[in-house]
Design a protein around this motif. Structure first.
Motif, PDB file in Angstrom:
ATOM      1  N   ARG A  84       0.887  -1.266   0.000  1.00 53.74           N
ATOM      2  CA  ARG A  84       0.245  -0.164  -0.088  1.00 53.74           C
ATOM      3  C   ARG A  84       0.842   1.354   0.040  1.00 53.74           C
ATOM      4  O   ARG A  84       1.997   1.175   0.264  1.00 53.74           O
ATOM      5  N   TYR A 117      -8.156  12.327  -4.790  1.00 56.95           N
ATOM      6  CA  TYR A 117      -7.653  11.291  -4.298  1.00 56.95           C
ATOM      7  C   TYR A 117      -8.566  10.266  -3.802  1.00 56.95           C
ATOM      8  O   TYR A 117      -8.589   8.820  -4.080  1.00 56.95           O
ATOM      9  N   TRP A 164      -8.101   6.103  -2.953  1.00 57.07           N
ATOM     10  CA  TRP A 164      -7.293   6.458  -1.762  1.00 57.07           C
ATOM     11  C   TRP A 164      -8.335   6.529  -0.704  1.00 57.07           C
ATOM     12  O   TRP A 164      -9.639   6.978  -0.981  1.00 57.07           O
ATOM     13  N   LYS A 212      -3.756   3.748   0.134  1.00 54.75           N
ATOM     14  CA  LYS A 212      -4.294   3.101  -1.296  1.00 54.75           C
ATOM     15  C   LYS A 212      -3.560   1.704  -1.302  1.00 54.75           C
ATOM     16  O   LYS A 212      -2.379   1.595  -1.401  1.00 54.75           O
TER      17      LYS A 212
END
Length: 62
Positions: free
Chosen positions: A17, A33, A38, A59
């Motif tokens: 991640r 994002y 995200w 993410k």
């Protein structure tokens, strides 16, 4: 263009991640994002007096 740059920065990463911080008031960045996958997981503040609060986003890369 921003989406392509974002994708290029993450495309060959080997980590599970990615993590980033963004100020809660940065509406356009927060929106971008979120659209790119995200997720907000926390908020943080640096230990210095008067430091701003940041949202911590992650993410999944795999």
């Amino acid at each position: 263009m921003a989406t392509r740059l974002h994708d290029l920065l993450l495309e060959n990463r080997t980590e599970e991640r990615a993590t980033l911080t963004v100020q809660p008031a940065a509406g356009p960045a927060q929106h971008a994002y979120a659209n790119w996958g995200w997720q907000k997981v926390a908020q943080k503040r640096n230990p210095l007096p008067g430091s701003p609060i940041f949202d911590v986003l992650i993410k999944e890369l795999r």
